[in-house]
Motif scaffolding. Sequence first.
Motif, PDB file in Angstrom:
ATOM      1  N   ALA A 175       0.716  -1.433   0.090  1.00  0.00           N
ATOM      2  CA  ALA A 175       0.006   0.009   0.011  1.00  0.00           C
ATOM      3  C   ALA A 175       0.948   1.040   0.214  1.00  0.00           C
ATOM      4  CB  ALA A 175      -1.044   0.090   1.296  1.00  0.00           C
ATOM      5  N   GLU A 176       2.005   1.435   0.869  1.00  0.00           N
ATOM      6  CA  GLU A 176       2.738   2.404   0.903  1.00  0.00           C
ATOM      7  C   GLU A 176       4.182   2.675   0.308  1.00  0.00           C
ATOM      8  OE1 GLU A 176       2.344   4.256   4.904  1.00  0.00           O
ATOM      9  OE2 GLU A 176       0.655   2.768   5.197  1.00  0.00           O
ATOM     10  N   TRP A 177       4.585   1.389  -0.448  1.00  0.00           N
ATOM     11  CA  TRP A 177       5.675   1.623  -0.903  1.00  0.00           C
ATOM     12  C   TRP A 177       5.890   1.089  -2.537  1.00  0.00           C
ATOM     13  CZ3 TRP A 177      10.620   3.071   0.353  1.00  0.00           C
ATOM     14  CH2 TRP A 177      10.981   3.712   1.883  1.00  0.00           C
ATOM     15  N   LEU A 178       5.104   0.006  -2.644  1.00  0.00           N
ATOM     16  CA  LEU A 178       5.596  -0.497  -4.236  1.00  0.00           C
ATOM     17  C   LEU A 178       4.779   0.509  -5.273  1.00  0.00           C
ATOM     18  CD1 LEU A 178       4.846  -4.264  -3.658  1.00  0.00           C
ATOM     19  CD2 LEU A 178       7.026  -2.809  -3.447  1.00  0.00           C
ATOM     20  N   GLY A 179       3.792   1.383  -4.953  1.00  0.00           N
ATOM     21  CA  GLY A 179       3.282   2.179  -6.142  1.00  0.00           C
ATOM     22  C   GLY A 179       4.001   3.466  -6.287  1.00  0.00           C
ATOM     23  N   LYS A 180       5.001   3.736  -5.023  1.00  0.00           N
ATOM     24  CA  LYS A 180       5.691   5.171  -5.303  1.00  0.00           C
ATOM     25  C   LYS A 180       6.538   5.089  -6.347  1.00  0.00           C
ATOM     26  CE  LYS A 180       4.442   6.877  -1.248  1.00  0.00           C
ATOM     27  NZ  LYS A 180       3.778   8.332  -1.179  1.00  0.00           N
ATOM     28  N   HIS A 181       7.178   4.318  -6.949  1.00  0.00           N
ATOM     29  CA  HIS A 181       8.061   4.357  -8.128  1.00  0.00           C
ATOM     30  C   HIS A 181       7.950   3.091  -8.836  1.00  0.00           C
ATOM     31  CE1 HIS A 181      11.692   5.159 -10.220  1.00  0.00           C
ATOM     32  NE2 HIS A 181      11.533   6.427  -9.875  1.00  0.00           N
ATOM     33  N   LYS A 182       8.193   2.831 -10.160  1.00  0.00           N
ATOM     34  CA  LYS A 182       8.142   1.833 -10.979  1.00  0.00           C
ATOM     35  C   LYS A 182       9.528   0.966 -10.604  1.00  0.00           C
ATOM     36  CE  LYS A 182      10.694   4.161 -14.945  1.00  0.00           C
ATOM     37  NZ  LYS A 182      10.658   4.515 -16.422  1.00  0.00           N
ATOM     38  N   ALA A 183      10.460   1.561 -10.070  1.00  0.00           N
ATOM     39  CA  ALA A 183      11.716   0.793  -9.679  1.00  0.00           C
ATOM     40  C   ALA A 183      11.521  -0.079  -8.528  1.00  0.00           C
ATOM     41  CB  ALA A 183      12.914   1.831  -9.378  1.00  0.00           C
ATOM     42  N   PHE A 184      10.393   0.244  -7.538  1.00  0.00           N
ATOM     43  CA  PHE A 184      10.396  -0.374  -6.449  1.00  0.00           C
ATOM     44  C   PHE A 184       9.486  -1.977  -6.759  1.00  0.00           C
ATOM     45  CE2 PHE A 184      10.175   3.311  -3.566  1.00  0.00           C
ATOM     46  CZ  PHE A 184      11.487   3.554  -3.553  1.00  0.00           C
ATOM     47  N   LYS A 185      10.395  -2.862  -6.057  1.00  0.00           N
ATOM     48  CA  LYS A 185       9.513  -4.375  -6.029  1.00  0.00           C
ATOM     49  C   LYS A 185       9.631  -4.921  -4.843  1.00  0.00           C
ATOM     50  CE  LYS A 185       8.876  -4.273 -10.517  1.00  0.00           C
ATOM     51  NZ  LYS A 185       7.497  -4.343 -10.913  1.00  0.00           N
ATOM     52  N   GLY A 186       8.830  -5.744  -4.276  1.00  0.00           N
ATOM     53  CA  GLY A 186       8.947  -6.112  -3.101  1.00  0.00           C
ATOM     54  C   GLY A 186       9.388  -7.482  -2.675  1.00  0.00           C
ATOM     55  N   ALA A 187       9.980  -7.747  -1.648  1.00  0.00           N
ATOM     56  CA  ALA A 187      10.186  -9.025  -1.108  1.00  0.00           C
ATOM     57  C   ALA A 187       9.321  -9.001  -0.031  1.00  0.00           C
ATOM     58  CB  ALA A 187      11.686  -9.167  -0.453  1.00  0.00           C
ATOM     59  N   MET A 188       8.392  -9.905  -0.031  1.00  0.00           N
ATOM     60  CA  MET A 188       7.479 -10.221   1.070  1.00  0.00           C
ATOM     61  C   MET A 188       8.003 -11.102   2.209  1.00  0.00           C
ATOM     62  SD  MET A 188       4.963 -13.322  -0.244  1.00  0.00           S
ATOM     63  CE  MET A 188       4.118 -13.355   1.437  1.00  0.00           C
ATOM     64  N   ALA A 189       7.641 -10.563   3.288  1.00  0.00           N
ATOM     65  CA  ALA A 189       8.161 -11.489   4.447  1.00  0.00           C
ATOM     66  C   ALA A 189       7.279 -12.233   5.152  1.00  0.00           C
ATOM     67  CB  ALA A 189       8.578 -10.325   5.806  1.00  0.00           C
ATOM     68  N   VAL A 190       7.944 -13.626   5.442  1.00  0.00           N
ATOM     69  CA  VAL A 190       7.377 -14.502   6.328  1.00  0.00           C
ATOM     70  C   VAL A 190       7.971 -15.171   7.504  1.00  0.00           C
ATOM     71  CG1 VAL A 190       5.838 -15.324   4.123  1.00  0.00           C
ATOM     72  CG2 VAL A 190       8.185 -16.523   4.624  1.00  0.00           C
ATOM     73  N   ALA A 191       7.438 -15.744   8.272  1.00  0.00           N
ATOM     74  CA  ALA A 191       8.093 -16.019   9.750  1.00  0.00           C
ATOM     75  C   ALA A 191       8.318 -17.682   9.553  1.00  0.00           C
ATOM     76  CB  ALA A 191       7.191 -15.501  10.773  1.00  0.00           C
ATOM     77  N   THR A 192       9.196 -18.147  10.030  1.00  0.00           N
ATOM     78  CA  THR A 192       9.488 -19.511   9.714  1.00  0.00           C
ATOM     79  C   THR A 192       8.927 -20.457  11.101  1.00  0.00           C
ATOM     80  OG1 THR A 192      11.653 -18.962  10.811  1.00  0.00           O
ATOM     81  CG2 THR A 192      11.564 -19.127   8.411  1.00  0.00           C
ATOM     82  N   GLN A 193       8.491 -19.452  12.317  1.00  0.00           N
ATOM     83  CA  GLN A 193       8.270 -20.407  13.379  1.00  0.00           C
ATOM     84  C   GLN A 193       7.080 -21.436  12.997  1.00  0.00           C
ATOM     85  OE1 GLN A 193       8.581 -17.271  13.340  1.00  0.00           O
ATOM     86  NE2 GLN A 193       9.042 -16.319  15.385  1.00  0.00           N
ATOM     87  N   ASP A 194       6.217 -21.072  12.066  1.00  0.00           N
ATOM     88  CA  ASP A 194       4.988 -21.956  11.645  1.00  0.00           C
ATOM     89  C   ASP A 194       5.023 -21.867  10.094  1.00  0.00           C
ATOM     90  OD1 ASP A 194       2.463 -23.282  10.924  1.00  0.00           O
ATOM     91  OD2 ASP A 194       1.676 -22.666  12.817  1.00  0.00           O
ATOM     92  N   PRO A 195       5.939 -22.897   9.476  1.00  0.00           N
ATOM     93  CA  PRO A 195       5.632 -22.705   8.138  1.00  0.00           C
ATOM     94  C   PRO A 195       4.253 -22.819   7.397  1.00  0.00           C
ATOM     95  CG  PRO A 195       7.416 -24.222   8.787  1.00  0.00           C
ATOM     96  CD  PRO A 195       6.554 -23.860  10.158  1.00  0.00           C
ATOM     97  N   LEU A 196       3.282 -23.526   8.090  1.00  0.00           N
ATOM     98  CA  LEU A 196       2.005 -23.645   7.350  1.00  0.00           C
ATOM     99  C   LEU A 196       1.315 -22.127   7.035  1.00  0.00           C
ATOM    100  CD1 LEU A 196       0.771 -26.785   9.008  1.00  0.00           C
ATOM    101  CD2 LEU A 196       1.494 -26.513   6.646  1.00  0.00           C
TER     102      LEU A 196
END
Length: 351
Positions: A114-135
Amino acid sequence: MDDYQIIDVDVHNEQDDRALLPYLQEPWRSRVAASGIGYAGSGYYSPIGVMKKDSIPPGGGKAGSDPDYMIKQLIEGYNLDYAVLTGVVYNISSTHDPDFAAAICSAYNDYLIAEWLGKHKAFKGAMAVATQDPLLAAREIDRIGGHPDIVEVMISSAARSPLGQRHYHPIYEAAERHGLPVALHPGAEGGGSSTAPTAAGYPARYIEWHTCLSQMFMAHLVSMVCEGVFVKYPNLKVVLVEGGVAWLPGLMWRLDKNYKALRATVPWLTRMPSEYIRDHCFLSTQPIEEPDNPQHLIDLFNMIDAENMLLYSSDYPHWDFDSPRHILRGLKPEARRKIFYENAKQLYRLD
């Protein structure tokens, strides 16, 4: 820098904890509002801090927290084609509560979109996930893994056990399902519920901790190969971010040598371990080891086919930022072009 296009695969967009409040559900919203996220960091003191002093936005706030200032200083300042925003939320994997960790990652991912990826065409995102519960992590990958500007799944290299073990496989299955590479990033080794940050235990000083981070990557990579992650998920790619490079040749040689005598212990492997590494793994350039004799680094690169395995990263806005104008000057033009642009373009399927 020559007239090469540049993709930076490790740019840390920071945020105040309260920035995630609009994206959190209860009871997590009240918890963060009252006491913050409470990352379980490594606890090692750095006398020079963590951030570049000039990356603090003119209007104040954390370094790397203002998209407009990042665009001006990094994207336009170095003429980047793309910057993969890696955040810092992956460090939540060293906390104890798996539900809280998953909620923080989900809120961050919504905030990122919502607040970063649309700011500039150069921005691409690495989504974060936590490893404590892989499901729960796999569920989050399925939730937003199809977003056109999400190009990667980021997990912490600070973990409770080697990341090749079957406990973690739902993360890799979901990432492969969405065609996303999985990246490992350090930062919280030795903190919270993670293992000790070195094979010998807990060092006393930041310089020791920072130097030994490569040990975590060695252990995770050997685990992934020997546990058959790349056999089970043949289309999966893994990016080892900010873990160094020089350790890789010796590790591959040692693993191949041991495999010749011990292959019965890993019967699912049908090729030499180093072949799986070459086919499935990439490493970021920062922090690149820089010997006094530049030729030694070139020799090392030749040992691992580095021009096809490395991805340029700056680590902006951290203190050990690597400018694309000053690193890897001794490489041939074609190798530089691959490392600074072509490898990442192909990996992340960027136009």
